[in-house]
Each structure stands twice: as structure tokens, then as C-alpha cells.
Scaffold this motif. Sequence first.
Motif, PDB file in Angstrom:
ATOM      1  N   LEU A 261       0.832  -1.208   0.000  1.00  0.00           N
ATOM      2  CA  LEU A 261       0.000   0.000   0.000  1.00  0.00           C
ATOM      3  C   LEU A 261       0.866   1.258   0.000  1.00  0.00           C
ATOM      4  N   ILE A 262       1.930   1.245   0.764  1.00  0.00           N
ATOM      5  CA  ILE A 262       2.843   2.383   0.822  1.00  0.00           C
ATOM      6  C   ILE A 262       3.403   2.699  -0.564  1.00  0.00           C
ATOM      7  N   ALA A 263       3.620   1.670  -1.370  1.00  0.00           N
ATOM      8  CA  ALA A 263       4.189   1.859  -2.709  1.00  0.00           C
ATOM      9  C   ALA A 263       3.319   2.734  -3.602  1.00  0.00           C
ATOM     10  N   LEU A 264       2.075   2.932  -3.241  1.00  0.00           N
ATOM     11  CA  LEU A 264       1.159   3.750  -4.040  1.00  0.00           C
ATOM     12  C   LEU A 264       1.274   5.238  -3.734  1.00  0.00           C
ATOM     13  N   PHE A 265       2.034   5.596  -2.716  1.00  0.00           N
ATOM     14  CA  PHE A 265       2.081   6.970  -2.235  1.00  0.00           C
ATOM     15  C   PHE A 265       3.475   7.562  -2.379  1.00  0.00           C
ATOM     16  N   ASP A 266       3.547   8.870  -2.214  1.00  0.00           N
ATOM     17  CA  ASP A 266       4.816   9.595  -2.212  1.00  0.00           C
ATOM     18  C   ASP A 266       5.537   9.279  -0.909  1.00  0.00           C
TER      19      ASP A 266
ATOM     20  N   ASP B 215      13.849   7.552   7.526  1.00  0.00           N
ATOM     21  CA  ASP B 215      14.834   7.619   6.449  1.00  0.00           C
ATOM     22  C   ASP B 215      15.665   6.351   6.327  1.00  0.00           C
ATOM     23  N   MET B 216      15.656   5.501   7.341  1.00  0.00           N
ATOM     24  CA  MET B 216      16.402   4.240   7.294  1.00  0.00           C
ATOM     25  C   MET B 216      15.669   3.169   6.488  1.00  0.00           C
ATOM     26  N   PHE B 217      14.387   3.350   6.215  1.00  0.00           N
ATOM     27  CA  PHE B 217      13.622   2.351   5.481  1.00  0.00           C
ATOM     28  C   PHE B 217      13.902   2.458   3.987  1.00  0.00           C
ATOM     29  N   PRO B 218      14.154   1.327   3.338  1.00  0.00           N
ATOM     30  CA  PRO B 218      14.425   1.336   1.894  1.00  0.00           C
ATOM     31  C   PRO B 218      13.121   1.317   1.091  1.00  0.00           C
ATOM     32  N   PHE B 219      12.507   2.476   0.918  1.00  0.00           N
ATOM     33  CA  PHE B 219      11.253   2.533   0.175  1.00  0.00           C
ATOM     34  C   PHE B 219      11.486   2.663  -1.326  1.00  0.00           C
ATOM     35  N   ASP B 220      12.502   1.979  -1.835  1.00  0.00           N
ATOM     36  CA  ASP B 220      12.764   1.973  -3.267  1.00  0.00           C
ATOM     37  C   ASP B 220      12.173   0.683  -3.831  1.00  0.00           C
ATOM     38  N   PHE B 221      10.976   0.797  -4.362  1.00  0.00           N
ATOM     39  CA  PHE B 221      10.270  -0.379  -4.854  1.00  0.00           C
ATOM     40  C   PHE B 221      10.633  -0.722  -6.289  1.00  0.00           C
ATOM     41  N   THR B 222      11.474   0.085  -6.926  1.00  0.00           N
ATOM     42  CA  THR B 222      11.830  -0.168  -8.320  1.00  0.00           C
ATOM     43  C   THR B 222      12.629  -1.452  -8.474  1.00  0.00           C
ATOM     44  N   ALA B 223      13.474  -1.787  -7.517  1.00  0.00           N
ATOM     45  CA  ALA B 223      14.262  -3.015  -7.599  1.00  0.00           C
ATOM     46  C   ALA B 223      13.345  -4.226  -7.640  1.00  0.00           C
ATOM     47  N   TYR B 224      12.274  -4.214  -6.859  1.00  0.00           N
ATOM     48  CA  TYR B 224      11.319  -5.314  -6.860  1.00  0.00           C
ATOM     49  C   TYR B 224      10.653  -5.459  -8.213  1.00  0.00           C
ATOM     50  N   TYR B 225      10.182  -4.341  -8.771  1.00  0.00           N
ATOM     51  CA  TYR B 225       9.481  -4.390 -10.050  1.00  0.00           C
ATOM     52  C   TYR B 225      10.419  -4.734 -11.193  1.00  0.00           C
TER      53      TYR B 225
ATOM     54  N   SER C 136       8.749  10.182  -0.291  1.00  0.00           N
ATOM     55  CA  SER C 136       9.956  10.999  -0.198  1.00  0.00           C
ATOM     56  C   SER C 136      10.206  11.520   1.217  1.00  0.00           C
ATOM     57  N   THR C 137       9.133  11.748   1.972  1.00  0.00           N
ATOM     58  CA  THR C 137       9.276  12.113   3.386  1.00  0.00           C
ATOM     59  C   THR C 137       8.174  11.429   4.183  1.00  0.00           C
ATOM     60  N   ARG C 138       8.408  11.314   5.463  1.00  0.00           N
ATOM     61  CA  ARG C 138       7.405  10.724   6.350  1.00  0.00           C
ATOM     62  C   ARG C 138       6.139  11.565   6.339  1.00  0.00           C
ATOM     63  N   GLU C 139       6.294  12.889   6.341  1.00  0.00           N
ATOM     64  CA  GLU C 139       5.147  13.794   6.357  1.00  0.00           C
ATOM     65  C   GLU C 139       4.292  13.650   5.092  1.00  0.00           C
ATOM     66  N   LYS C 140       4.951  13.502   3.935  1.00  0.00           N
ATOM     67  CA  LYS C 140       4.200  13.355   2.680  1.00  0.00           C
ATOM     68  C   LYS C 140       3.438  12.038   2.651  1.00  0.00           C
ATOM     69  N   LEU C 141       4.074  10.977   3.114  1.00  0.00           N
ATOM     70  CA  LEU C 141       3.390   9.688   3.163  1.00  0.00           C
ATOM     71  C   LEU C 141       2.213   9.751   4.123  1.00  0.00           C
ATOM     72  N   LEU C 142       2.436  10.307   5.282  1.00  0.00           N
ATOM     73  CA  LEU C 142       1.379  10.440   6.285  1.00  0.00           C
ATOM     74  C   LEU C 142       0.217  11.269   5.746  1.00  0.00           C
ATOM     75  N   ALA C 143       0.529  12.393   5.112  1.00  0.00           N
ATOM     76  CA  ALA C 143      -0.514  13.259   4.544  1.00  0.00           C
ATOM     77  C   ALA C 143      -1.289  12.539   3.451  1.00  0.00           C
TER      78      ALA C 143
END
Length: 74
Positions: free
Chosen positions: A11-16, A59-69, A18-25
Amino acid sequence: MGLFTIDEENLIALFDVSTREKLLAGLEEALPYVYNSEMMEIINRIIGKLKIIDDETYDMFPFDFTAYYDAKND
């Protein structure tokens, strides 16, 4: 680092992310439009986790989903 479940990460992969605040918003903005109770539960769990961690931890979380795809499409 296993803070988020696979369902939450999907689900997170569907959102921005780039920052915790942007994801939360983004999650909070989407919540009123979600009518599936399971999806609402997942979003609320993510929101709860995002509210208890700080930006440095986020910022420690690797939210780079491109490697998976990329691996899936090879």
C-alpha cells in the motif's frame, strides 16, 4: 527492519514516500475515500506506525520499490 508488513509495504508503494510527512498526509487524505474495512485497517496501522517513529528512523527504510518491479519483469 520489519516495521511494516508486506500488505502495508504494498500500500505504501502507491504513495509519495519521499518524506514521512508526505506519506502520512497522503494516507490521511485517502482514508475518507476508502470503504473497504480491511484496507482502512491497513491504512490506520501505517498511520499509527508513522506517528510513533521520527524522521531519522523513517529515512532508514528502503522505500525503493523499483528493484522489486525490475526483478519481477526480468
